[in-house]
Design an enzyme around this catalytic site. Structure first.
Site, PDB file in Angstrom:
ATOM      1  N   GLY A  89       3.157  -1.825   0.557  1.00 38.74           N
ATOM      2  CA  GLY A  89       4.210  -1.680  -0.444  1.00 38.74           C
ATOM      3  C   GLY A  89       5.601  -1.791   0.145  1.00 38.74           C
ATOM      4  O   GLY A  89       6.584  -1.945  -0.566  1.00 38.74           O
ATOM      5  N   ASP A 101      -6.097   5.074   5.015  1.00 42.38           N
ATOM      6  CA  ASP A 101      -5.301   3.839   5.045  1.00 42.38           C
ATOM      7  C   ASP A 101      -4.435   3.772   6.300  1.00 42.38           C
ATOM      8  O   ASP A 101      -3.838   2.734   6.574  1.00 42.38           O
ATOM      9  CB  ASP A 101      -4.419   3.715   3.792  1.00 42.38           C
ATOM     10  CG  ASP A 101      -3.554   4.935   3.574  1.00 42.38           C
ATOM     11  OD1 ASP A 101      -4.100   6.050   3.480  1.00 42.38           O
ATOM     12  OD2 ASP A 101      -2.319   4.781   3.506  1.00 42.38           O
TER      13      ASP A 101
HETATM   14  P1  AMP Z   1       2.165   5.704   4.172  1.00 40.51           P
HETATM   15  O1  AMP Z   1       2.549   7.080   3.790  1.00 40.51           O
HETATM   16  O2  AMP Z   1       3.125   5.039   5.086  1.00 40.51           O
HETATM   17  O3  AMP Z   1       0.782   5.601   4.724  1.00 40.51           O
HETATM   18  O4  AMP Z   1       2.212   4.830   2.827  1.00 40.51           O
HETATM   19  C1  AMP Z   1       1.300   5.032   1.771  1.00 40.51           C
HETATM   20  C2  AMP Z   1       1.453   3.942   0.726  1.00 40.51           C
HETATM   21  O5  AMP Z   1       2.737   4.050   0.070  1.00 40.51           O
HETATM   22  C3  AMP Z   1       1.388   2.527   1.248  1.00 40.51           C
HETATM   23  O6  AMP Z   1       0.714   1.745   0.298  1.00 40.51           O
HETATM   24  C4  AMP Z   1       2.844   2.136   1.358  1.00 40.51           C
HETATM   25  O7  AMP Z   1       3.010   0.733   1.316  1.00 40.51           O
HETATM   26  C5  AMP Z   1       3.450   2.828   0.151  1.00 40.51           C
HETATM   27  N1  AMP Z   1       4.889   3.108   0.321  1.00 40.51           N
HETATM   28  C6  AMP Z   1       5.447   4.061   1.092  1.00 40.51           C
HETATM   29  N2  AMP Z   1       6.793   4.030   1.033  1.00 40.51           N
HETATM   30  C7  AMP Z   1       7.117   3.023   0.187  1.00 40.51           C
HETATM   31  C8  AMP Z   1       8.349   2.475  -0.293  1.00 40.51           C
HETATM   32  N3  AMP Z   1       9.543   2.939   0.092  1.00 40.51           N
HETATM   33  N4  AMP Z   1       8.269   1.450  -1.181  1.00 40.51           N
HETATM   34  C9  AMP Z   1       7.090   0.967  -1.583  1.00 40.51           C
HETATM   35  N5  AMP Z   1       5.893   1.423  -1.155  1.00 40.51           N
HETATM   36  C10 AMP Z   1       5.889   2.442  -0.281  1.00 40.51           C
HETATM   37 MG    MG Z   2       0.333   3.897   5.743  1.00 41.91          MG
END
Ligand code: AMP
Ligand code: MG
Length: 487
Positions: A88, A248
């Protein structure tokens, strides 16, 4: 710039990703570039031309041969399944093959929204970008398998979090971005054929030697479990807390991925948690092996359709592999701990010795990193560093006497042993108070403290007098440390 991209995922895995396009940052400015990594990858980068480098590694200019795409994935987040996550706030630029034949993904993180962004902005703030850069480079220097940081570029725009921050893009290098959650996505939405196709790709790319196994998908499970045992033992050995071990965020390559709320422990406490969102301590320091086990059970479930399609009886074998993880982890962990303690062979009492050590470290609130260096100093006949760690001089005397006796049973020269210990026990880690100070200065426009800290953590083992301030924990009166998730 031409990196000689060779985009195998794009070419052979249609249906497993969506094309993506980076947002155009208004004013890209290079913050950091990892020239040593670029060389290792065989990237021909115009090192003198910071502006061109900044344009490419912020998404402003698409390099020749790139096929930007966002990966689809799902995942268990804090134990709850989300069937639709995906990149994302990241996109894959393409794959490069290094001079030694190793294949790597180049990914932009924070380059704007994709089909998977839901309500997010797809952007990243400078603090988390520089944090990931620093911590992942520290991990690499300590020999912990990890994704790497190639570049950090300020975008010239502000991103809104709890307040507005300068925006930035990180270029992440990984041996691939295939996660447990990638398998979960295709198991949940498509079934055996897709899981088999993904598993075959992963095997071809990472572990070609498994392709000839009777059931390659079972062999993949076995191998990935082995890598995760090694990885988490590494983490525990350096006091690292990942902080968000959702499925993930588990790469099947065995690399540490997704540096969000991660941090290193100063004083030893098995329940240590830094993440603001981990209220129940699911991802606490000492729970990481159990969570790894749980995540591998989810990986096995996602692989089952492919395992079953080859040989239905192998489903039982998969269950046995998962059931054996605790013992397998302990074997790897004790090997790592023996090395930290300067032991070469295995002794009958080692497990008890190691358990007592952790009990004592916790009771006395001892700095985890410094302790192992202080032990090696004892072997050199210098007790000053150990005394500085202890609440009173004989606080750990019984344990140290038993450790000493255990060492003597092996008959290796103390100085050789001390040198071997110093080669596996870091002296310099990214200490939380140092990281915070460096990021605060960087956000205010002064990169010097961050660059200085980066240089220190890239050289974790060799003591230098001028780096004395980097070696110790935060002052005792420092406030409790909290980390936050997003980039
Ligand atoms: P994470 O916490 O980094 O593992 O992210 C979990 C999910 O949230 C993943 O699918 C990321 O791509 C999405 N995500 C986190 N932050 C953002 C953001 N600022 N914009 C869009 N998607 C996000
Ligand atoms: Mg992640």
């Amino acid at each position: 710039m031409d990196f000689g991209f060779d985009n195998s995922f794009h070419a052979t895995m249609e249906g497993f990703y969506t094309p993506a396009e980076a947002a155009t940052p208004p004013e890209p400015k290079l913050l950091a570039f990892n020239a040593a990594l670029a060389e290792r990858l065989g990237l021909k980068v115009d090192a003198g031309d910071d502006e061109a480098v900044a344009r490419v590694f912020s998404g402003h200019t698409v390099p020749d041969g790139a096929n930007p795409l966002a990966f689809a994935y799902a995942g268990h987040q804090f134990g709850h399944f989300s069937s639709q996550l995906g990149d994302g706030r990241a996109l894959l630029l393409g794959e490069v093959v290094a001079p030694d034949g190793a294949r790597f993904d180049l990914q932009l993180k924070g380059s704007g929204p994709t089909a998977f962004s839901r309500n997010g902005d797809g952007k990243a703030a400078i603090g988390p970008v520089l944090r990931e850069y620093l911590v992942s480079e520290a991990m690499a220097a300590m020999g912990v398998p990890t994704t790497r940081a190639l570049a950090a570029v300020a975008t010239g725009e502000r991103v809104q979090r709890e307040r507005a921050h300068p925006g930035a893009v990180l270029t992440r290098v990984a041996s691939s971005h295939i996660r447990v959650g990638t398998f979960q996505f295709f198991a949940a939405h498509f079934g055996a054929d897709h899981v088999t196709q993904l598993s075959d790709y992963a095997i071809r790319r990472h572990f070609p030697e498994l392709a000839g196994a009777a059931n390659p998908h079972l062999a993949l499970l076995d191998h990935v479990i082995g890598l995760q045992c090694e990885l988490v033992a590494h983490w525990l050995g350096v006091g690292f807390i990942h902080g968000v071990m959702n499925t993930d965020n588990v790469a099947i390559s065995g690399e540490t991925i997704d540096y969000g709320p991660c941090a290193f422990m100063d004083r030893f406490a098995v329940e240590t948690v830094f993440s603001s969102i981990d209220a129940n301590g699911r991802y606490a320091y000492g729970r990481q092996p159990q969570i790894m086990h749980w995540n591998m059970a989810r990986f096995a479930e996602a692989l089952l359709p492919a395992i079953h399609a080859v040989a239905p009886d192998d489903v039982e074998r998969a269950k046995e592999l998962v059931a054996a993880i605790s013992d397998r982890f302990l074997g790897v962990w004790f090997t790592r701990m023996r090395a930290k303690l300067g032991l070469v062979g295995a002794g009958d009492e080692d497990s008890a010795l190691i358990d007592r050590l952790f009990g004592d470290l916790e009771t006395h609130g001892i700095d985890f990193t410094s302790f192992f260096r202080a032990l090696a100093m004892l072997l050199r006949g210098d007790a000053a560093m150990m005394e500085a760690q202890l609440p009173h001089p004989d606080a750990m005397a019984p344990w140290i006497a038993d450790w000493w006796a255990r060492l003597e049973s092996e008959g290796i020269a103390p100085l050789d042993r001390a040198a071997a210990m110093d080669a596996v026990n870091p002296l310099y880690i990214p200490r939380n108070h140092q990281v915070e100070a460096a990021l605060g200065a960087a956000e205010a426009g002064d990169l010097e403290p961050w660059l200085a800290l980066l240089e220190v953590v890239r050289n974790p083992y060799t003591a230098r007098a001028e780096w004395a301030d980097y070696a110790g924990p935060a002052p005792a009166e420092a406030a409790a440390y909290t980390t936050y998730c997003g980039t």
